[in-house]
Design a protein around this motif. Structure first.
Motif, PDB file in Angstrom:
ATOM      1  N   SER A   1       5.910   2.478  -0.700  1.00 58.31           N
ATOM      2  CA  SER A   1       4.833   1.608  -0.221  1.00 58.31           C
ATOM      3  C   SER A   1       5.284   0.809   0.989  1.00 58.31           C
ATOM      4  CB  SER A   1       4.399   0.644  -1.336  1.00 58.31           C
ATOM      5  OG  SER A   1       5.368  -0.377  -1.493  1.00 58.31           O
ATOM      6  N   THR A   2       4.347   0.058   1.551  1.00 59.04           N
ATOM      7  CA  THR A   2       4.666  -0.824   2.667  1.00 59.04           C
ATOM      8  C   THR A   2       5.571  -1.966   2.223  1.00 59.04           C
ATOM      9  OG1 THR A   2       2.598  -2.039   2.270  1.00 59.04           O
ATOM     10  CG2 THR A   2       2.552  -0.308   3.960  1.00 59.04           C
TER      11      THR A   2
ATOM     12  N   ASN B   1       0.834  -1.196   0.000  1.00 61.63           N
ATOM     13  CA  ASN B   1       0.000   0.000   0.000  1.00 61.63           C
ATOM     14  C   ASN B   1       0.873   1.251   0.000  1.00 61.63           C
ATOM     15  OD1 ASN B   1      -2.463  -1.402   0.076  1.00 61.63           O
ATOM     16  ND2 ASN B   1      -2.325  -1.629   2.298  1.00 61.63           N
ATOM     17  N   THR B   2       0.470   2.262  -0.744  1.00 59.12           N
ATOM     18  CA  THR B   2       1.249   3.494  -0.856  1.00 59.12           C
ATOM     19  C   THR B   2       1.416   4.177   0.504  1.00 59.12           C
ATOM     20  OG1 THR B   2      -0.754   4.724  -1.404  1.00 59.12           O
ATOM     21  CG2 THR B   2       0.587   3.966  -3.243  1.00 59.12           C
ATOM     22  N   THR B   3       2.620   4.740   0.701  1.00 59.50           N
ATOM     23  CA  THR B   3       2.924   5.480   1.927  1.00 59.50           C
ATOM     24  C   THR B   3       3.415   6.897   1.636  1.00 59.50           C
ATOM     25  OG1 THR B   3       5.165   4.555   1.953  1.00 59.50           O
ATOM     26  CG2 THR B   3       3.476   3.397   3.257  1.00 59.50           C
TER      27      THR B   3
ATOM     28  N   LEU C   1      -3.033   7.557  -0.404  1.00 57.93           N
ATOM     29  CA  LEU C   1      -2.214   6.712   0.457  1.00 57.93           C
ATOM     30  C   LEU C   1      -3.017   5.496   0.910  1.00 57.93           C
ATOM     31  CD1 LEU C   1      -0.536   9.490   2.634  1.00 57.93           C
ATOM     32  CD2 LEU C   1       0.363   8.366   0.576  1.00 57.93           C
ATOM     33  N   GLY C   2      -2.293   4.373   1.148  1.00 58.77           N
ATOM     34  CA  GLY C   2      -2.948   3.151   1.621  1.00 58.77           C
ATOM     35  C   GLY C   2      -3.613   2.347   0.522  1.00 58.77           C
ATOM     36  N   VAL C   3      -3.201   2.553  -0.740  1.00 57.11           N
ATOM     37  CA  VAL C   3      -3.802   1.842  -1.870  1.00 57.11           C
ATOM     38  C   VAL C   3      -2.713   1.199  -2.731  1.00 57.11           C
ATOM     39  CG1 VAL C   3      -5.815   3.379  -1.926  1.00 57.11           C
ATOM     40  CG2 VAL C   3      -3.828   3.914  -3.347  1.00 57.11           C
ATOM     41  N   THR C   4      -3.102   0.267  -3.590  1.00 59.67           N
ATOM     42  CA  THR C   4      -2.146  -0.365  -4.513  1.00 59.67           C
ATOM     43  C   THR C   4      -2.319   0.133  -5.940  1.00 59.67           C
ATOM     44  OG1 THR C   4      -3.625  -2.241  -4.868  1.00 59.67           O
ATOM     45  CG2 THR C   4      -1.976  -2.468  -3.101  1.00 59.67           C
TER      46      THR C   4
END
Length: 176
Positions: A137-138, A52-54, A84-87
Motif C-alpha cells: 500500500s501507499t 491505498n493498495t498498490t 488497487l487504490g482502496v483500503t
C-alpha cells in the motif's frame, strides 16, 4: 489412463504484525492448488488498511518455514484484477501455472527457466510453509499486511488423527 487430480488447499491470515508494520489492517483468504489442471485459485478479503493498495502477490521461498522474506514468485507487480487504490476489498482469480504471465520472470529463471520448474518450486514452497501472500500500500511500499499460506489437512488425515486420539484416550482410560 487419466491422472487423478490432487488438490491442495491453503489458508492465509494477513495482518500488519506479520509484515511487520503497525497497520491494523487484516485479511483472510484461501489458495487452492491443482497439480493436474496446473491452476492456482486465489481468494482474499481485506479491510482496514492504512494506505491505498498498490500491489499484491505471493512471495516464495523463504529460508525457513513461516518466517523470513523471499522474492516475488507470482505475477508482478500485482495479480491481474486485484483492487488497487482502496483500503478494503476482495479478490478472486485463478492463475494458469503453465503460463509465464502467472509468474515473476525472475522466479522462472531461478527455477530452471521453465514454467514447469517454477510451478514445482512454488508448490514445494507452499507445502513447506515457505510462501506468503502480501498486500502492498501507499502506507508501506514493501507490504502493509502479510500472511503465510498454511496447509489445510486432508479429511483422511483428520480422520486418522481422531482415530489415534480416540485410541489413546481409550488406552489411558483402561489404565485407570
Amino acid at each position: 489412463m487419466s491422472a487423478q487430480a490432487a488438490q491442495f488447499q491453503y489458508l492465509v491470515t494477513l495482518n500488519g504484525p506479520n509484515e511487520p508494520t503497525t497497520s491494523l489492517g487484516i485479511g483472510s483468504g484461501t489458495v487452492n492448488y491443482d497439480d493436474v489442471a496446473h491452476t492456482l485459485e486465489l481468494q482474499v478479503t481485506f479491510s482496514g488498511l492504512t494506505g491505498n493498495t498498490t500491489a499484491s502477490h505471493i512471495h516464495a521461498p523463504t529460508a525457513s518455514p513461516f518466517s523470513g522474506t523471499a522474492g516475488v514468485a507470482t505475477t508482478t507487480p500485482s495479480f491481474a484484477g486485484f483492487p488497487l487504490g482502496v483500503t478494503s476489498g476482495s479478490f478472486s482469480n485463478t492463475l494458469d501455472l503453465t503460463s509465464a504471465s502467472s509468474y515473476n520472470p525472475a522466479f522462472i529463471t531461478a527455477n530452471g527457466g521453465t514454467t514447469a520448474g517454477a510451478e514445482s518450486a512454488l508448490a514445494g514452497a507452499m507445502a513447506g510453509g515457505q510462501a506468503y501472500w502480501n498486500i502492498h500500500s501507499t502506507f508501506a511500499a514493501g507490504g502493509e499486511i502479510r500472511g503465510f499460506l498454511v496447509p489445510v489437512p486432508e479429511p483422511s488425515v483428520l480422520a486418522l488423527f481422531g482415530l489415534g486420539a480416540g485410541a489413546m484416550a481409550w488406552r489411558l482410560r483402561r489404565r485407570i
